[in-house]
Design a protein around this motif. Structure first.
Motif, PDB file in Angstrom:
ATOM      1  N   ARG A 269      68.255 -25.705  57.110  1.00 54.63           N
ATOM      2  CA  ARG A 269      68.479 -24.874  58.319  1.00 54.63           C
ATOM      3  C   ARG A 269      69.568 -25.244  59.401  1.00 54.63           C
ATOM      4  NH1 ARG A 269      64.478 -20.959  59.145  1.00 54.63           N
ATOM      5  NH2 ARG A 269      65.138 -20.623  61.285  1.00 54.63           N
ATOM      6  N   MET A 270      70.568 -24.601  59.340  1.00 53.86           N
ATOM      7  CA  MET A 270      71.637 -25.201  60.046  1.00 53.86           C
ATOM      8  C   MET A 270      72.216 -24.082  61.268  1.00 53.86           C
ATOM      9  SD  MET A 270      74.240 -25.635  57.132  1.00 53.86           S
ATOM     10  CE  MET A 270      72.940 -25.830  56.036  1.00 53.86           C
ATOM     11  N   LYS A 271      72.704 -24.540  62.266  1.00 55.51           N
ATOM     12  CA  LYS A 271      73.292 -23.580  62.988  1.00 55.51           C
ATOM     13  C   LYS A 271      74.766 -23.097  62.563  1.00 55.51           C
ATOM     14  CE  LYS A 271      71.429 -24.971  67.578  1.00 55.51           C
ATOM     15  NZ  LYS A 271      71.843 -25.439  69.213  1.00 55.51           N
ATOM     16  N   PHE A 272      74.905 -21.873  62.837  1.00 51.02           N
ATOM     17  CA  PHE A 272      76.267 -20.850  62.587  1.00 51.02           C
ATOM     18  C   PHE A 272      77.055 -21.222  63.907  1.00 51.02           C
ATOM     19  CE2 PHE A 272      78.659 -16.647  62.839  1.00 51.02           C
ATOM     20  CZ  PHE A 272      79.453 -17.217  62.137  1.00 51.02           C
ATOM     21  N   VAL A 273      78.101 -22.105  63.940  1.00 46.40           N
ATOM     22  CA  VAL A 273      78.932 -22.384  65.094  1.00 46.40           C
ATOM     23  C   VAL A 273      80.394 -22.049  64.804  1.00 46.40           C
ATOM     24  CG1 VAL A 273      77.278 -24.100  65.887  1.00 46.40           C
ATOM     25  CG2 VAL A 273      79.055 -24.887  64.354  1.00 46.40           C
ATOM     26  N   ARG A 274      81.199 -22.246  65.987  1.00 51.31           N
ATOM     27  CA  ARG A 274      82.631 -21.952  66.096  1.00 51.31           C
ATOM     28  C   ARG A 274      83.258 -23.204  65.263  1.00 51.31           C
ATOM     29  NH1 ARG A 274      86.764 -23.072  69.002  1.00 51.31           N
ATOM     30  NH2 ARG A 274      85.323 -23.988  70.567  1.00 51.31           N
ATOM     31  N   THR A 275      82.796 -24.329  65.651  1.00 51.48           N
ATOM     32  CA  THR A 275      83.735 -25.701  65.193  1.00 51.48           C
ATOM     33  C   THR A 275      82.775 -26.873  64.954  1.00 51.48           C
ATOM     34  OG1 THR A 275      85.576 -26.824  65.444  1.00 51.48           O
ATOM     35  CG2 THR A 275      84.469 -26.501  67.794  1.00 51.48           C
ATOM     36  N   PHE A 276      83.284 -27.817  64.370  1.00 56.25           N
ATOM     37  CA  PHE A 276      82.307 -29.043  64.028  1.00 56.25           C
ATOM     38  C   PHE A 276      81.646 -29.632  65.414  1.00 56.25           C
ATOM     39  CE2 PHE A 276      86.088 -28.761  61.410  1.00 56.25           C
ATOM     40  CZ  PHE A 276      85.575 -28.400  60.207  1.00 56.25           C
ATOM     41  N   SER A 277      82.241 -29.935  66.492  1.00 60.20           N
ATOM     42  CA  SER A 277      81.818 -30.499  67.570  1.00 60.20           C
ATOM     43  C   SER A 277      80.936 -29.620  68.179  1.00 60.20           C
ATOM     44  CB  SER A 277      82.966 -30.867  68.538  1.00 60.20           C
ATOM     45  OG  SER A 277      83.535 -29.753  69.024  1.00 60.20           O
ATOM     46  N   ASP A 278      80.252 -28.384  67.701  1.00 62.67           N
ATOM     47  CA  ASP A 278      79.487 -27.768  68.576  1.00 62.67           C
ATOM     48  C   ASP A 278      77.782 -27.920  68.046  1.00 62.67           C
ATOM     49  OD1 ASP A 278      81.279 -26.144  69.726  1.00 62.67           O
ATOM     50  OD2 ASP A 278      81.348 -24.264  68.519  1.00 62.67           O
ATOM     51  N   VAL A 279      77.868 -28.927  67.188  1.00 62.28           N
ATOM     52  CA  VAL A 279      76.653 -29.691  66.968  1.00 62.28           C
ATOM     53  C   VAL A 279      76.614 -30.864  67.045  1.00 62.28           C
ATOM     54  CG1 VAL A 279      75.976 -27.764  65.349  1.00 62.28           C
ATOM     55  CG2 VAL A 279      76.942 -29.904  64.539  1.00 62.28           C
ATOM     56  N   ALA A 280      75.674 -31.918  67.133  1.00 62.07           N
ATOM     57  CA  ALA A 280      75.790 -33.283  67.365  1.00 62.07           C
ATOM     58  C   ALA A 280      76.231 -33.879  66.182  1.00 62.07           C
ATOM     59  CB  ALA A 280      74.183 -33.869  67.741  1.00 62.07           C
ATOM     60  N   LEU A 281      76.627 -35.206  66.489  1.00 61.13           N
ATOM     61  CA  LEU A 281      77.302 -35.995  65.390  1.00 61.13           C
ATOM     62  C   LEU A 281      76.194 -36.113  64.208  1.00 61.13           C
ATOM     63  CD1 LEU A 281      79.024 -38.909  67.278  1.00 61.13           C
ATOM     64  CD2 LEU A 281      80.114 -36.975  65.942  1.00 61.13           C
ATOM     65  N   GLY A 282      76.662 -36.095  63.084  1.00 54.34           N
ATOM     66  CA  GLY A 282      75.950 -36.206  61.847  1.00 54.34           C
ATOM     67  C   GLY A 282      75.003 -34.791  61.452  1.00 54.34           C
ATOM     68  N   GLN A 283      74.992 -33.771  62.288  1.00 52.40           N
ATOM     69  CA  GLN A 283      74.330 -32.529  61.958  1.00 52.40           C
ATOM     70  C   GLN A 283      74.919 -31.381  61.068  1.00 52.40           C
ATOM     71  OE1 GLN A 283      70.824 -32.146  63.115  1.00 52.40           O
ATOM     72  NE2 GLN A 283      71.286 -34.450  63.259  1.00 52.40           N
ATOM     73  N   PRO A 284      74.361 -30.874  60.389  1.00 58.00           N
ATOM     74  CA  PRO A 284      75.028 -29.894  59.391  1.00 58.00           C
ATOM     75  C   PRO A 284      75.260 -28.482  60.227  1.00 58.00           C
ATOM     76  CG  PRO A 284      72.556 -29.942  58.938  1.00 58.00           C
ATOM     77  CD  PRO A 284      72.904 -30.968  60.119  1.00 58.00           C
ATOM     78  N   LEU A 285      76.270 -28.038  59.663  1.00 67.15           N
ATOM     79  CA  LEU A 285      76.640 -26.615  60.384  1.00 67.15           C
ATOM     80  C   LEU A 285      77.218 -25.652  59.274  1.00 67.15           C
ATOM     81  CD1 LEU A 285      80.171 -26.534  61.289  1.00 67.15           C
ATOM     82  CD2 LEU A 285      79.112 -28.747  61.864  1.00 67.15           C
ATOM     83  N   LEU A 286      77.346 -24.516  59.778  1.00 64.02           N
ATOM     84  CA  LEU A 286      78.086 -23.333  58.918  1.00 64.02           C
ATOM     85  C   LEU A 286      79.032 -22.806  60.035  1.00 64.02           C
ATOM     86  CD1 LEU A 286      74.960 -20.958  57.800  1.00 64.02           C
ATOM     87  CD2 LEU A 286      76.275 -22.519  56.286  1.00 64.02           C
ATOM     88  N   TYR A 287      80.051 -22.616  59.418  1.00 64.14           N
ATOM     89  CA  TYR A 287      81.312 -22.104  60.328  1.00 64.14           C
ATOM     90  C   TYR A 287      82.147 -21.297  59.294  1.00 64.14           C
ATOM     91  CZ  TYR A 287      84.232 -25.491  57.672  1.00 64.14           C
ATOM     92  OH  TYR A 287      84.863 -26.284  56.577  1.00 64.14           O
ATOM     93  N   ILE A 288      83.108 -20.625  59.938  1.00 64.06           N
ATOM     94  CA  ILE A 288      84.261 -19.649  59.339  1.00 64.06           C
ATOM     95  C   ILE A 288      85.482 -20.561  58.875  1.00 64.06           C
ATOM     96  CG2 ILE A 288      85.598 -17.883  58.930  1.00 64.06           C
ATOM     97  CD1 ILE A 288      82.440 -17.391  58.827  1.00 64.06           C
ATOM     98  N   ASP A 289      85.646 -21.115  57.739  1.00 62.02           N
ATOM     99  CA  ASP A 289      86.884 -21.828  57.786  1.00 62.02           C
ATOM    100  C   ASP A 289      88.223 -21.216  57.708  1.00 62.02           C
ATOM    101  OD1 ASP A 289      87.703 -20.631  55.466  1.00 62.02           O
ATOM    102  OD2 ASP A 289      86.824 -22.001  54.001  1.00 62.02           O
ATOM    103  N   SER A 290      89.446 -22.057  57.806  1.00 58.98           N
ATOM    104  CA  SER A 290      90.563 -21.430  58.162  1.00 58.98           C
ATOM    105  C   SER A 290      91.074 -20.447  57.237  1.00 58.98           C
ATOM    106  CB  SER A 290      91.697 -22.570  58.145  1.00 58.98           C
ATOM    107  OG  SER A 290      91.900 -23.242  57.070  1.00 58.98           O
TER     108      SER A 290
END
Length: 322
Positions: A269-290
């Motif tokens: 389970r991971m957050k869908f966010v705008r950019t990497f720093s929207d979650v804490a260091l070391g945490q996984p995330l989903l994002y739309i790449d460039s």
């Protein structure tokens, strides 16, 4: 007695005036000469504009040995004034898919007339064909016919294709069976960039005959989407998928929400966010790449290393609320 100073004055004035007029004349000639030089430079530039000035060069050679420098030397020996842009020489060895992805990502940012020389050629020396292709955007591609043009062809269309058979455009009388980057692709790319008639490179081929990669498409249904991790993003270890943003957003997730993801036998389970720093260091995330696709990352870490994943890997994301 009074006339002498006047005559003297008039003589001095006349001499000074002549010198002034002479300087003015020389100045006019200088301006005229400068204008002529400028006009000639404009005309020369206009004439040179008939051929592309830029070669974009990509290989999987790496930077350990002299292979890239040798190929660049071949290009410069044919067209010394050409600009060579190194797209990358760190393509995953033998990965035609990575080469096709990087071409797809880079070509929109270069003008018509740009020549792309691409050497990712795991079957070098075999019966595979060496080709020059021209896209409907007016860009040229000098590369092996092994699927590298798949994505560019799908998006931009291919206007024409020629097989490279003209030995006058190659290097040496005895071609190496393992270094066609030096002997075929580099010299041909330089000839095309120089403005030589690219149709002289060899016989025409139907664009429909080009080798194409068999690419899986993401599958969206009532339960969710099944997609595939197709690559890692450079040195960072982010995962690149074949799921575009539009299809992902159809699942109903909003930024800031946690998203369940099944990938490589792991339930995450991971957050869908705008950019990497929207979650804490070391945490996984989903994002739309460039490039407009769903990516999986770890903030200031490597997702691939953290979860022991290596492409290709299947992933499944259910619809929101299911």
């Amino acid at each position: 007695m009074r006339l002498k100073p006047r005559l003297g004055f008039m003589w001095v004035y006349g001499a000074t005036g002549s010198r002034a007029l002479s300087k003015q004349s020389r100045g006019s000639k200088f301006v005229l000469l400068a204008a002529m030089i400028f006009l000639l430079s404009v005309l020369t530039s206009a004439q040179s504009g008939k051929y592309p000035q830029t070669i974009v060069f990509m290989t999987d050679f790496g930077a350990v040995d002299d292979s890239v420098a040798i190929c660049r030397g071949v290009m410069y020996s044919i067209m010394p004034e050409v600009r060579i842009v190194d797209l990358t020489h760190q393509v995953t060895p033998f990965s035609i898919l990575d080469g096709a992805r990087f071409l797809y990502g880079a070509t929109p940012y270069y003008p018509a007339g740009t020549v792309f020389v691409v050497v990712i050629d795991p079957t070098v020396g075999s019966t595979r064909k060496a080709i020059v292709a021209k896209s409907k955007r007016g860009q040229y591609f000098v590369l092996p016919d092994n699927g590298l043009l798949t994505l560019v062809g799908q998006r931009d269309g291919i206007e024409g294709v020629r097989e490279i058979t003209n030995t006058d455009w190659m290097i040496g009388t005895k071609l190496s069976s393992t270094f066609h980057g030096r002997d075929i692709f580099s010299p041909v790319g330089a000839h095309v960039a120089r403005g030589d008639d690219w149709t002289k490179v060899g016989p025409e081929m139907p664009a429909a005959s080009l080798v194409r990669l068999e690419l899986k498409a993401a599958r969206l249904d009532d339960h969710g989407v099944t997609a595939e991790v197709i690559a890692t993003d450079g040195p960072f270890g982010n995962l690149v998928t074949n799921l575009d943003a539009e299809d992902f957003l159809k699942l109903g997730y909003q930024r800031g929400q946690e998203v369940p993801v099944k990938i490589g036998g792991k339930d995450l389970r991971m957050k869908f966010v705008r950019t990497f720093s929207d979650v804490a260091l070391g945490q996984p995330l989903l994002y739309i790449d460039s490039r407009g696709h769903l990516g999986l990352a770890v903030n200031q870490g490597s997702f691939a290393a953290a979860y022991g994943l290596k492409p290709p890997v299947e992933l499944f994301i259910p619809r929101a609320g299911k």
